[in-house]
Motif scaffolding. Structure first.
Motif, short mmCIF file in Angstrom:
data_model
loop_
_atom_site.label_atom_id
_atom_site.label_comp_id
_atom_site.label_asym_id
_atom_site.label_seq_id
_atom_site.Cartn_x
_atom_site.Cartn_y
_atom_site.Cartn_z
N LYS A 160 37.44 36.07 30.36
CA LYS A 160 37.69 37.32 31.09
C LYS A 160 36.40 37.93 31.64
O LYS A 160 36.40 38.57 32.68
N ARG A 161 35.28 37.71 30.94
CA ARG A 161 34.00 38.18 31.48
C ARG A 161 33.65 37.42 32.75
O ARG A 161 33.09 37.98 33.68
N ARG A 162 33.99 36.15 32.79
CA ARG A 162 33.72 35.33 33.98
C ARG A 162 34.77 35.56 35.06
O ARG A 162 34.48 35.51 36.25
N PHE A 163 36.00 35.75 34.65
CA PHE A 163 37.13 35.92 35.57
C PHE A 163 37.80 37.26 35.28
O PHE A 163 38.79 37.33 34.55
N PRO A 164 37.29 38.33 35.83
CA PRO A 164 37.72 39.68 35.44
C PRO A 164 39.16 40.04 35.77
O PRO A 164 39.68 41.02 35.24
N ASN A 165 39.84 39.29 36.61
CA ASN A 165 41.22 39.62 36.96
C ASN A 165 42.25 39.04 36.00
O ASN A 165 43.45 39.19 36.22
N LEU A 166 41.79 38.40 34.92
CA LEU A 166 42.73 37.92 33.92
C LEU A 166 43.34 39.13 33.21
O LEU A 166 42.67 40.13 32.99
N ASP A 167 44.59 39.02 32.86
CA ASP A 167 45.31 40.12 32.22
C ASP A 167 45.55 39.79 30.75
O ASP A 167 46.10 38.74 30.42
N ASP A 168 45.13 40.70 29.87
CA ASP A 168 45.29 40.49 28.43
C ASP A 168 46.74 40.21 28.04
O ASP A 168 47.00 39.44 27.13
N GLY A 169 47.67 40.84 28.73
CA GLY A 169 49.08 40.65 28.42
C GLY A 169 49.57 39.24 28.67
O GLY A 169 50.56 38.80 28.08
N ASP A 170 48.87 38.51 29.52
CA ASP A 170 49.26 37.13 29.83
C ASP A 170 48.59 36.12 28.90
O ASP A 170 48.94 34.94 28.90
N MET A 171 47.62 36.58 28.10
CA MET A 171 46.82 35.69 27.28
C MET A 171 47.63 34.72 26.42
O MET A 171 47.36 33.53 26.42
N PRO A 172 48.64 35.17 25.67
CA PRO A 172 49.34 34.24 24.77
C PRO A 172 50.03 33.08 25.49
O PRO A 172 50.17 32.00 24.93
N PHE A 173 50.46 33.29 26.72
CA PHE A 173 51.21 32.27 27.42
C PHE A 173 50.32 31.26 28.13
O PHE A 173 50.75 30.16 28.43
N LEU A 174 49.10 31.63 28.40
CA LEU A 174 48.24 30.79 29.22
C LEU A 174 47.63 29.62 28.47
O LEU A 174 47.30 28.61 29.06
N LYS A 175 47.49 29.73 27.16
CA LYS A 175 46.84 28.66 26.42
C LYS A 175 47.74 27.43 26.24
O LYS A 175 47.28 26.37 25.87
N LEU A 176 49.00 27.59 26.56
CA LEU A 176 49.94 26.49 26.33
C LEU A 176 49.71 25.30 27.25
O LEU A 176 50.01 24.17 26.89
N ASP A 177 49.13 25.54 28.43
CA ASP A 177 49.03 24.46 29.40
C ASP A 177 47.86 24.72 30.35
O ASP A 177 47.81 25.78 30.98
#
Length: 74
Positions: free
Chosen positions: A19-36
């Protein structure tokens, strides 16, 4: 080199660094993004106005930097 699997082992910490590198990432989406990784790349592209190819390159760069960082810590 750090792999996607390595990165997702400590996903909360990795996501915070991403998120420091890509500031537009949303914390609420974090759990779903690691899957793939492909899903993360598509999300990264959409949130940062990148092509999918550019997002893949940016993620590869991020993984490389993370690799270097871990080597310095060891």
């Amino acid at each position: 080199m750090l792999t996607w699997t390595d990165l997702t082992q400590d996903w909360a910490s990795s996501f915070a660094r991403a998120k420091r590198r890509f500031p537009n990432l949303d914390d609420g989406d974090m759990p779903f993004l690691k899957l793939d990784r492909g899903r993360f790349e598509a999300y990264l592209a959409a949130r940062h106005n990148l092509t999918l190819s550019e997002a893949r390159e940016e993620l590869e760069d991020f993984l490389y930097v993370e690799t270097l960082s871990r080597e310095l810590e060891d």
